[in-house]
Design an enzyme around this catalytic site. Structure first.
Site, PDB file in Angstrom:
ATOM      1  N   HIS A  42       0.669  -1.147   0.128  1.00  0.00           N
ATOM      2  CA  HIS A  42      -0.051   0.004  -0.092  1.00  0.00           C
ATOM      3  C   HIS A  42       0.815   1.422  -0.168  1.00  0.00           C
ATOM      4  CE1 HIS A  42      -3.502   2.152   2.084  1.00  0.00           C
ATOM      5  NE2 HIS A  42      -3.228   2.730   0.792  1.00  0.00           N
ATOM      6  N   GLY A  90      -6.406   4.543  -6.602  1.00  0.00           N
ATOM      7  CA  GLY A  90      -7.407   5.523  -6.282  1.00  0.00           C
ATOM      8  C   GLY A  90      -7.254   6.473  -5.471  1.00  0.00           C
ATOM      9  N   LEU A 104      -2.475   9.770  -4.044  1.00  0.00           N
ATOM     10  CA  LEU A 104      -2.924   8.521  -4.923  1.00  0.00           C
ATOM     11  C   LEU A 104      -2.529   7.191  -4.015  1.00  0.00           C
ATOM     12  CD1 LEU A 104      -3.785   6.871  -7.616  1.00  0.00           C
ATOM     13  CD2 LEU A 104      -1.330   6.892  -8.079  1.00  0.00           C
ATOM     14  N   HIS A 105      -3.720   6.313  -3.757  1.00  0.00           N
ATOM     15  CA  HIS A 105      -3.427   4.847  -3.226  1.00  0.00           C
ATOM     16  C   HIS A 105      -3.290   4.004  -4.109  1.00  0.00           C
ATOM     17  CE1 HIS A 105      -4.906   5.982   0.997  1.00  0.00           C
ATOM     18  NE2 HIS A 105      -5.630   6.861   0.379  1.00  0.00           N
ATOM     19  N   CYS A 106      -1.794   3.238  -3.937  1.00  0.00           N
ATOM     20  CA  CYS A 106      -1.536   2.352  -4.842  1.00  0.00           C
ATOM     21  C   CYS A 106      -1.507   0.986  -3.940  1.00  0.00           C
ATOM     22  CB  CYS A 106      -0.170   2.407  -5.389  1.00  0.00           C
ATOM     23  SG  CYS A 106       0.005   4.216  -6.004  1.00  0.00           S
TER      24      CYS A 106
END
Length: 146
Positions: A42, A90, A104-106
């Site tokens: 994350h 997102g 941005l969360h990855c």
């Protein structure tokens, strides 16, 4: 919108990156691991410029290019660190964002623990989580040069 916000924790990381292990840095963005990971991997990708939320983005080439670059960085990091996983990218939309600095969360799925997936659901017109590709469509300049 431009510059750095003295009270912003993410602006502090941009100003003083020695306090955080950076996974990526360039002239526009930095990336690091989320301090409360919700998945196998994350990561957060943030612009160096203080932009409070997705609501501050407009149909402009520079905003579209920035989000596209953030997504590209996130994709490269997860492809390198978790190539076999399903990836998801997102942003939280107000009032569901935890930090007022665009990030941005990855994710390299699965969510750990599984219930954390609830935090990353779209709530339709109420906001919630917006997929990066959906945001890109929303801010794509009408007469795009990019």
């Amino acid at each position: 919108m431009a510059g750095v916000n003295q009270a912003c924790i993410f602006c502090e990381i941009v100003r003083n990156p020695t306090t955080t292990r950076l996974l990526h840095t360039d002239e526009k963005v930095i990336a690091f691991q989320d301090i409360k990971p919700a998945a196998q991997r994350h990561y957060l990708v943030i612009p160096k410029e203080h932009i409070p939320t997705v609501n501050d983005l407009q149909r402009r080439d520079e905003d579209y290019s920035l989000v596209r670059h953030m997504l590209s960085v996130g994709q490269q990091l997860l492809q390198k660190d978790a190539p076999q996983s399903i990836h998801r990218f997102g942003f939280h939309q107000p009032p569901f964002n935890s930090v007022d600095h665009l990030h941005l969360h990855c994710f390299a799925l699965p969510y750990v623990p599984r219930w954390k997936a609830i935090k990353y659901k779209s709530l339709g017109p109420l906001g919630g989580f917006i997929e990066a590709e959906t945001l890109l469509e929303k801010i794509r300049p009408l007469l795009s040069k990019v």
